[in-house]
Design an enzyme around this catalytic site. Structure first.
Site, PDB file in Angstrom:
ATOM      1  N   ASN A  74      34.599  49.106  36.759  1.00 37.77           N
ATOM      2  CA  ASN A  74      35.829  49.658  37.339  1.00 37.77           C
ATOM      3  C   ASN A  74      36.624  50.293  36.195  1.00 37.77           C
ATOM      4  OD1 ASN A  74      38.255  50.187  38.554  1.00 37.77           O
ATOM      5  ND2 ASN A  74      38.760  48.046  39.008  1.00 37.77           N
ATOM      6  N   LYS A  77      39.305  51.959  36.340  1.00 38.52           N
ATOM      7  CA  LYS A  77      40.751  51.955  36.609  1.00 38.52           C
ATOM      8  C   LYS A  77      41.366  53.323  36.267  1.00 38.52           C
ATOM      9  CE  LYS A  77      40.659  46.994  35.998  1.00 38.52           C
ATOM     10  NZ  LYS A  77      41.339  45.768  35.603  1.00 38.52           N
ATOM     11  N   HIS A  87      41.652  45.309  45.254  1.00 35.70           N
ATOM     12  CA  HIS A  87      41.803  44.896  43.856  1.00 35.70           C
ATOM     13  C   HIS A  87      43.196  44.303  43.647  1.00 35.70           C
ATOM     14  CE1 HIS A  87      41.985  44.914  39.527  1.00 35.70           C
ATOM     15  NE2 HIS A  87      40.673  44.986  39.534  1.00 35.70           N
ATOM     16  N   GLU A 107      45.259  44.653  41.385  1.00 36.62           N
ATOM     17  CA  GLU A 107      46.261  45.642  40.941  1.00 36.62           C
ATOM     18  C   GLU A 107      46.783  46.445  42.132  1.00 36.62           C
ATOM     19  OE1 GLU A 107      43.713  47.278  37.936  1.00 36.62           O
ATOM     20  OE2 GLU A 107      43.842  45.366  36.871  1.00 36.62           O
ATOM     21  N   GLU A 125      37.999  37.781  41.592  1.00 35.03           N
ATOM     22  CA  GLU A 125      38.639  38.145  40.330  1.00 35.03           C
ATOM     23  C   GLU A 125      39.934  37.345  40.175  1.00 35.03           C
ATOM     24  OE1 GLU A 125      37.338  42.286  38.871  1.00 35.03           O
ATOM     25  OE2 GLU A 125      38.939  42.602  40.295  1.00 35.03           O
ATOM     26  N   GLY A 172      41.861  41.397  32.271  1.00 34.51           N
ATOM     27  CA  GLY A 172      42.443  42.103  31.135  1.00 34.51           C
ATOM     28  C   GLY A 172      43.132  41.184  30.132  1.00 34.51           C
ATOM     29  N   SER A 220      37.558  39.746  32.461  1.00 35.50           N
ATOM     30  CA  SER A 220      37.199  39.603  31.045  1.00 35.50           C
ATOM     31  C   SER A 220      35.723  39.286  30.818  1.00 35.50           C
ATOM     32  CB  SER A 220      38.084  38.548  30.368  1.00 35.50           C
ATOM     33  OG  SER A 220      39.442  38.966  30.404  1.00 35.50           O
TER      34      SER A 220
HETATM   35  P1  13P Z   1      38.672  43.235  32.821  1.00 33.75           P
HETATM   36  O1  13P Z   1      37.162  43.156  32.707  1.00 33.75           O
HETATM   37  O2  13P Z   1      39.264  44.279  31.922  1.00 33.75           O
HETATM   38  O3  13P Z   1      39.290  41.884  32.676  1.00 33.75           O
HETATM   39  O4  13P Z   1      39.000  43.737  34.312  1.00 33.75           O
HETATM   40  C1  13P Z   1      38.403  43.108  35.388  1.00 33.75           C
HETATM   41  C2  13P Z   1      38.709  43.892  36.619  1.00 33.75           C
HETATM   42  O5  13P Z   1      39.837  43.945  37.060  1.00 33.75           O
HETATM   43  C3  13P Z   1      37.610  44.631  37.251  1.00 33.75           C
HETATM   44  O6  13P Z   1      37.983  45.137  38.485  1.00 33.75           O
END
Ligand code: 13P
Length: 249
Positions: A9, A11, A94, A96, A166, A172, A212
Site C-alpha cells: 500500500n 498510500k 483502511h 487512515e 491492521e 507506521g 510495520s
Molecule cells: P506500515 O507497514 O508502514 O506500518 O503500514 C501498514 C499499512 O498501513 C498498510 O496498509
C-alpha cells in the site's frame, strides 16, 4: 484453499517520476515464493502502473473508491471507473480512511456492496487502537468491525474478500504485533467467520497482517498458521525490501 498474498500500500507517496522509478525496480525483482503480489499506487498513477506491470505477475490495485456508480461526488472515483482501466481489486476500510475521512462501518458496507456488484475483489482492513488493546477490548472491536461491514453478505461473496488485520498502534510506528499476537487475532477472526459462514468459508478466506512488516520480521509473522500474508506500507516503497517480504513465504 486460501492464497498467500503480499500487497504493498503506497498510500499518498510517489509522484509520477518516483512511481516510474519504483515500477522499473519492481520489474527487476524475482519472485521465489508462491505469494500473490499486489501494489496500490495513488489514483493519479494507477493507470500508468497498470500498463507498466501488465506483463508481470504483480497486480495493480486501488487504495479506495466511492460507493456510488457516478454522479455529483466531487473528488471521488467509482468502481466502474477502476474497472474501466483494468483494476480488479480495491482496498477498503483502511484505518487512515476511517480516522481522517470518517469512514464508518455503514459507509464501508455500502462500498463493499458497490465493489462486489462490479465483481471486484476487496482487501477489507480493520484493527483496534492501542486503547482498545490496553483495555482488553481488541477482539470485540475487531469482531464489530467485521460484522457491521461484512456480515450482511452471503457466504459466496467471500470468494472476493481478503481480510487485512491492521492494529492501528502498529501502523507506521515500527512496533509490530508480535507473531503470537497476530496469530491469536487471526485465529479469532477465522473463528468469527466460521461461526457465521461455516468452516469452509473461514478456511478459504485469506487473512493478511499489516503494521510495520519489514524484511527482518516478515518470515516469523508469515510462519504463523492463520497469517496468510501481509499488507505492507513503508517497506513496500522500496522494491528490494518489498520483494524480500514477498519471498519470505
Ligand atoms: P506500515 O507497514 O508502514 O506500518 O503500514 C501498514 C499499512 O498501513 C498498510 O496498509
Amino acid at each position: 484453499m486460501r492464497k498467500n498474498i503480499v500487497a504493498g500500500n503506497w498510500k499518498m507517496n510517489n509522484d509520477l517520476a518516483q512511481t516510474e522509478a519504483l515500477l522499473s525496480n519492481l520489474k527487476k525483482q524475482t519472485k521465489t515464493s508462491n505469494a500473490e503480489v499486489m501494489v496500490a499506487p495513488t489514483f493519479t498513477n494507477l493507470y500508468h502502473a497498470f500498463e507498466a506491470l501488465r506483463t508481470t505477475n504483480i497486480e495493480v490495485v486501488a487504495q479506495n473508491m466511492h460507493f456510488a456508480e457516478n454522479g455529483a461526488y466531487t473528488g471521488e472515483i467509482s468502481a466502474a471507473m477502476l474497472k474501466s482501466i483494468g483494476i480488479q481489486t480495491v482496498i477498503l476500510g483502511h484505518s487512515e480512511r476511517r480516522e481522517y475521512f470518517n469512514e464508518t462501518n455503514p459507509i464501508l458496507a455500502k462500498k463493499v456492496n458497490a465493489a462486489l456488484e462490479k465483481n471486484m475483489r476487496i482487501i477489507f482492513c480493520f484493527g483496534e487502537e492501542l486503547s482498545h488493546r490496553k483495555s482488553g477490548n481488541h477482539e470485540k472491536i475487531v469482531e464489530d468491525q467485521i460484522k457491521n461491514a461484512l456480515f450482511h453478505l452471503k457466504a459466496p461473496a467471500f470468494k472476493n474478500i481478503i481480510l487485512a488485520y491492521e492494529p492501528v498502534w502498529a501502523i507506521g510506528t515500527g512496533e509490530t504485533a508480535s507473531p503470537d499476537q497476530a496469530q491469536q487475532m487471526h485465529a479469532f477472526i477465522r473463528k468469527t467467520l466460521a461461526n457465521q459462514y461455516g468452516q469452509e468459508t473461514a478456511n478459504n478466506t485469506s487473512i493478511l497482517y499489516g503494521g510495520s512488516v519489514k524484511p527482518d520480521n516478515a518470515q516469523e509473522i508469515f510462519s504463523k498458521p492463520d497469517v496468510d500474508g501481509g499488507l505492507i506500507g513503508g517497506a513496500s516503497l522500496n522494491a528490494n525490501h518489498f520483494f524480500e517480504i514477498v519471498n519470505a513465504f
